[in-house]
Design a protein around this motif. Structure first.
Motif, PDB file in Angstrom:
ATOM      1  N   ARG A 133       0.832  -1.208   0.000  1.00 41.20           N
ATOM      2  CA  ARG A 133       0.000   0.000   0.000  1.00 41.20           C
ATOM      3  C   ARG A 133       0.862   1.252   0.000  1.00 41.20           C
ATOM      4  N   SER A 134       2.138   1.090   0.280  1.00 36.25           N
ATOM      5  CA  SER A 134       3.047   2.219   0.429  1.00 36.25           C
ATOM      6  C   SER A 134       3.144   3.052  -0.842  1.00 36.25           C
ATOM      7  N   ARG A 135       3.079   4.359  -0.678  1.00 37.50           N
ATOM      8  CA  ARG A 135       3.298   5.295  -1.771  1.00 37.50           C
ATOM      9  C   ARG A 135       4.122   6.462  -1.242  1.00 37.50           C
ATOM     10  N   PRO A 136       5.139   6.939  -2.002  1.00 33.30           N
ATOM     11  CA  PRO A 136       5.570   6.423  -3.298  1.00 33.30           C
ATOM     12  C   PRO A 136       6.352   5.124  -3.150  1.00 33.30           C
ATOM     13  N   LEU A 137       6.406   4.351  -4.205  1.00 31.14           N
ATOM     14  CA  LEU A 137       7.159   3.100  -4.196  1.00 31.14           C
ATOM     15  C   LEU A 137       8.655   3.398  -4.252  1.00 31.14           C
ATOM     16  N   SER A 138       9.417   2.666  -3.473  1.00 29.33           N
ATOM     17  CA  SER A 138      10.870   2.827  -3.522  1.00 29.33           C
ATOM     18  C   SER A 138      11.425   2.140  -4.766  1.00 29.33           C
ATOM     19  N   ASP A 139      12.655   2.483  -5.118  1.00 31.47           N
ATOM     20  CA  ASP A 139      13.311   1.831  -6.260  1.00 31.47           C
ATOM     21  C   ASP A 139      13.419   0.329  -6.044  1.00 31.47           C
ATOM     22  N   GLU A 140      13.701  -0.084  -4.803  1.00 33.13           N
ATOM     23  CA  GLU A 140      13.844  -1.505  -4.504  1.00 33.13           C
ATOM     24  C   GLU A 140      12.528  -2.242  -4.667  1.00 33.13           C
ATOM     25  N   MET A 141      11.426  -1.622  -4.250  1.00 33.84           N
ATOM     26  CA  MET A 141      10.118  -2.256  -4.407  1.00 33.84           C
ATOM     27  C   MET A 141       9.756  -2.394  -5.880  1.00 33.84           C
ATOM     28  N   ILE A 142      10.042  -1.361  -6.658  1.00 30.82           N
ATOM     29  CA  ILE A 142       9.752  -1.421  -8.089  1.00 30.82           C
ATOM     30  C   ILE A 142      10.587  -2.513  -8.749  1.00 30.82           C
ATOM     31  N   LYS A 143      11.854  -2.602  -8.382  1.00 27.00           N
ATOM     32  CA  LYS A 143      12.725  -3.637  -8.945  1.00 27.00           C
ATOM     33  C   LYS A 143      12.184  -5.025  -8.624  1.00 27.00           C
ATOM     34  N   TYR A 144      11.797  -5.235  -7.371  1.00 30.24           N
ATOM     35  CA  TYR A 144      11.244  -6.535  -6.974  1.00 30.24           C
ATOM     36  C   TYR A 144       9.976  -6.841  -7.780  1.00 30.24           C
ATOM     37  N   ALA A 145       9.091  -5.846  -7.904  1.00 28.03           N
ATOM     38  CA  ALA A 145       7.834  -6.050  -8.627  1.00 28.03           C
ATOM     39  C   ALA A 145       8.103  -6.377 -10.096  1.00 28.03           C
ATOM     40  N   ARG A 146       9.045  -5.677 -10.708  1.00 23.57           N
ATOM     41  CA  ARG A 146       9.346  -5.930 -12.127  1.00 23.57           C
ATOM     42  C   ARG A 146       9.908  -7.329 -12.337  1.00 23.57           C
ATOM     43  N   GLU A 147      10.746  -7.785 -11.413  1.00 23.40           N
ATOM     44  CA  GLU A 147      11.356  -9.104 -11.567  1.00 23.40           C
ATOM     45  C   GLU A 147      10.310 -10.213 -11.594  1.00 23.40           C
ATOM     46  N   ASP A 148       9.153  -9.976 -10.980  1.00 29.90           N
ATOM     47  CA  ASP A 148       8.109 -11.005 -10.963  1.00 29.90           C
ATOM     48  C   ASP A 148       7.544 -11.292 -12.349  1.00 29.90           C
ATOM     49  N   THR A 149       7.641 -10.330 -13.282  1.00 27.60           N
ATOM     50  CA  THR A 149       7.099 -10.564 -14.629  1.00 27.60           C
ATOM     51  C   THR A 149       8.142 -10.435 -15.739  1.00 27.60           C
ATOM     52  N   HIS A 150       9.245  -9.745 -15.472  1.00 26.33           N
ATOM     53  CA  HIS A 150      10.216  -9.447 -16.520  1.00 26.33           C
ATOM     54  C   HIS A 150      10.727 -10.704 -17.222  1.00 26.33           C
ATOM     55  N   TYR A 151      10.927 -11.783 -16.476  1.00 25.57           N
ATOM     56  CA  TYR A 151      11.502 -13.011 -17.038  1.00 25.57           C
ATOM     57  C   TYR A 151      10.458 -14.083 -17.343  1.00 25.57           C
ATOM     58  N   LEU A 152       9.173 -13.803 -17.080  1.00 22.81           N
ATOM     59  CA  LEU A 152       8.155 -14.850 -17.216  1.00 22.81           C
ATOM     60  C   LEU A 152       7.995 -15.338 -18.650  1.00 22.81           C
ATOM     61  N   LEU A 153       8.032 -14.447 -19.623  1.00 22.01           N
ATOM     62  CA  LEU A 153       7.868 -14.881 -21.013  1.00 22.01           C
ATOM     63  C   LEU A 153       9.047 -15.745 -21.456  1.00 22.01           C
ATOM     64  N   TYR A 154      10.242 -15.428 -20.984  1.00 22.70           N
ATOM     65  CA  TYR A 154      11.418 -16.255 -21.281  1.00 22.70           C
ATOM     66  C   TYR A 154      11.282 -17.624 -20.617  1.00 22.70           C
ATOM     67  N   MET A 155      10.808 -17.650 -19.373  1.00 26.66           N
ATOM     68  CA  MET A 155      10.564 -18.927 -18.684  1.00 26.66           C
ATOM     69  C   MET A 155       9.503 -19.731 -19.420  1.00 26.66           C
ATOM     70  N   TYR A 156       8.504 -19.044 -19.922  1.00 20.91           N
ATOM     71  CA  TYR A 156       7.457 -19.693 -20.716  1.00 20.91           C
ATOM     72  C   TYR A 156       8.045 -20.360 -21.955  1.00 20.91           C
ATOM     73  N   ASP A 157       8.943 -19.654 -22.622  1.00 17.30           N
ATOM     74  CA  ASP A 157       9.597 -20.225 -23.810  1.00 17.30           C
ATOM     75  C   ASP A 157      10.369 -21.494 -23.458  1.00 17.30           C
ATOM     76  N   LEU A 158      11.160 -21.425 -22.398  1.00 18.43           N
ATOM     77  CA  LEU A 158      11.972 -22.572 -21.990  1.00 18.43           C
ATOM     78  C   LEU A 158      11.106 -23.764 -21.596  1.00 18.43           C
ATOM     79  N   MET A 159      10.057 -23.499 -20.829  1.00 18.09           N
ATOM     80  CA  MET A 159       9.212 -24.586 -20.333  1.00 18.09           C
ATOM     81  C   MET A 159       8.370 -25.188 -21.454  1.00 18.09           C
ATOM     82  N   ARG A 160       7.901 -24.342 -22.349  1.00 16.12           N
ATOM     83  CA  ARG A 160       7.108 -24.849 -23.479  1.00 16.12           C
ATOM     84  C   ARG A 160       7.969 -25.753 -24.361  1.00 16.12           C
ATOM     85  N   LEU A 161       9.217 -25.367 -24.571  1.00 15.58           N
ATOM     86  CA  LEU A 161      10.134 -26.191 -25.365  1.00 15.58           C
ATOM     87  C   LEU A 161      10.367 -27.540 -24.697  1.00 15.58           C
TER      88      LEU A 161
END
Length: 563
Positions: free
Chosen positions: A270-298
């Motif tokens: 709920r915290s606002r504004p978001l810190s750089d560390e929180m944004i980094k953590y949040a981005r990591e949750d989706t940034h690599y998912l499509l690549y993981m999808y590619d690997l797992m689908r293969l």
């Protein structure tokens, strides 16, 4: 979201707090204690802490009491009435009784793409080299919707908080395409999220990649009326592939060589504004998912056989997750029996009657004020009060130690509820005996289980493998006894006039002969009763009555609505 991040609601409230993704922030972006946006954080930075105590790892508490409630800041209104959740944007069955998920009309084979390239997938650029947008207004949301229109796949995750609201609040939505990352402030934009994004989530031609999506699917429906078609759940894929572990943390490390900073796993989103560390953590949750999808689908394609189609199995499991429909927690006459930790205590009829009454009061306050029941009165404290049955406010105050604001505000009321409950406890004698019997059977079963690898089950077990605490007990007998007591003018039900734990019941009589009748100064406005056709509680109940802030929010809102 990562399924390992969220404990059950009962466990959360037993501890006096909620969802492990109801998390606390940290704003450690400079020596001066300022956040990413330059605002003063008022706390020591992570760097300062490390310098001061290098042997101590910085902690990020799950709840920051200094954060204003988003419901107040952004005027968020939630329908907490004790009635089923309405899936207002779904078609209905022919008889009008059941909502129909759009996925029900689509064959599972439609979502399986067997044209899997044999070449190794290309790992995405690092976070620092990937364009990023923090979406905080309608223009940003419109731009995101426009970009999603041009892609055929995107990754999604949510960050959630449940400690300071009855049903919970989705605080962030992370979306990643092949080339960009987005973090959407779903608190500021709550009423617009569904309007701008629901079609993309429902579009069966667009692949949505999520990890451990069970709860995210529920939250999307509850907060934004978004329904997902064409999901690939990497958590389910890891299970089908029988990988060593199924958590997102493990997959990031094993497949992507990325070590996630799990310090922010339990931060207060709920915290606002978001810190750089929180944004980094949040981005990591989706940034690599499509690549993981590619690997797992293969890998799923390579390991499939004519007899065992692994791609089909993952898609079936992903579809089953999407087809779940959110259901609001409803109060019934037996809800109190499911309080976490209740069966660990030997309670007599009076104590059980107090638990029943306090459970009703707590549910009313939590719905009315849009607070979690664990914040109003944790299970552990509720049971402790019921066991000791304090007879005056001083004794009650010593027990709760001013830790629970709603209890402190209602000491006289709670003592009166306890007094009325103990005076009408005979309705709970049979139930107390049955709980005692079930506890003994469970203890016997645990003893038998120790020397046996497997053996006959003791007690009545449900098909789900749980002990049936109602087994061997006449529900008709219990209900008739409780109904008889409800009609008694001295019973504590009349102290909550018009408040019914059952959906669709008419309000209870308001007469009372208690030593502290609410009718002469203390009255509850029911959140279960609504004026016909309005979705609003009935008028009336002046004086001490709590005015219900949880009015129904219309969907979709008008385009010129400003929140």
């Amino acid at each position: 979201m990562d399924e390992f991040k969220c404990p059950g609601r009962e466990e959360e409230e037993e501890a006096g707090h909620k969802d492990a993704r109801g998390k606390k922030k940290k704003r450690p972006n400079g020596q001066d204690g300022r956040s990413a946006s330059g605002s003063w954080s008022g706390t020591m930075t992570a760097k300062d802490k490390a310098a001061a105590t290098p042997w101590m790892k910085a902690k990020v508490p799950f709840h920051d009491p200094s954060i204003p409630r988003p419901q107040d800041v952004y005027a968020i209104r939630v329908n907490n009435y004790n009635v089923p959740f309405e899936h207002v944007w779904l078609e209905r069955s022919e008889d009008g009784t059941q909502p129909i998920h759009p996925l029900e009309k689509l064959p599972v084979e439609q979502f399986i793409d067997r044209n899997v390239p044999e070449s190794e997938p290309v790992k995405p650029a690092d976070l620092e080299d990937t364009p990023f947008t923090l979406v905080e207004d309608k223009n940003g949301l419109a731009n995101l919707a426009k970009k999603l229109k041009s892609v055929n796949e995107f990754a999604v995750d949510l960050e959630h908080n449940q400690y300071r609201s009855f049903q919970g609040l989705t605080c962030l939505m992370q979306i990643s395409t092949r080339t960009e990352d987005f973090v959407v402030d779903t608190l500021k934009l709550r009423i617009y999220i569904g309007l701008y994004l629901k079609d993309h989530f429902k579009d069966p031609t667009k692949r949505k990649v999520m990890h451990g999506a069970d709860r995210d699917i529920m939250w999307l429906q509850r907060d934004f009326h978004i329904y997902v078609c064409n999901l690939f759940d990497t958590g389910q894929a890891s299970r089908v592939l029988q990988m060593e572990r199924n958590s997102l943390e493990h997959l990031l490390s094993h497949l992507c060589g990325v070590k996630a900073n799990k310090e922010y796993q339990n931060s207060d989103w709920r915290s606002r504004p978001l810190s750089d560390e929180m944004i980094k953590y949040a981005r990591e949750d989706t940034h690599y998912l499509l690549y993981m999808y590619d690997l797992m689908r293969l890998r799923l394609q390579r390991e499939s056989t004519p007899e065992k189609d692994l791609l089909l199995e993952v898609q079936k499991r992903s579809n089953e997750i999407c087809l779940q429909l959110y259901e609001k927690e409803l109060l019934t006459d037996t809800s109190y029996l499911h309080i976490y930790g209740l069966q660990e205590h030997e309670l007599d009829a009076k104590q059980l009657a107090v638990i029943y009454a306090l459970h009703q009061w707590r549910d009313y306050i939590a719905r009315e004020k849009d607070e979690s029941t664990g914040y109003v009165l944790p299970n552990k404290i509720l049971i402790e009060i019921a066991k000791k049955m304090p007879t005056d406010t001083a004794e009650l105050k010593r027990m709760v130690k001013s830790k629970y604001p709603f209890v402190d505000e209602n000491l006289d009321l709670i003592v009166d509820i306890i007094w009325n409950a103990t005076g009408n406890s005979y309705a709970f004698e049979s139930r107390a005996e049955q709980l005692k019997k079930e506890r003994l059977e469970q203890a016997t079963f645990e003893e038998l289980k120790k020397p046996m690898a497997s053996g006959a089950l003791v007690g009545n077990w449900t098909s789900g493998g749980q002990i049936d605490i109602f087994g061997g007990f006449s529900n008709e007998q219990s209900e008739s006894k409780v109904e008889k007591v409800k009609s008694s003018p001295a019973f504590y039900y009349p102290q909550l006039p018009e408040y019914s734990p059952k959906v669709g019941l008419s309000h209870h009589q308001t007469g009372s002969t208690s030593r502290y009748p609410f009718g002469s100064g203390h009255s509850f406005q029911s959140i279960n009763q609504r004026r016909p056709g309005t979705g609003q509680p009935p008028a009336g109940n002046k004086g001490w009555a709590i005015q219900n802030p949880s009015r129904r929010q219309s969907f979709p809102p008008s385009s010129d609505t400003h929140q």
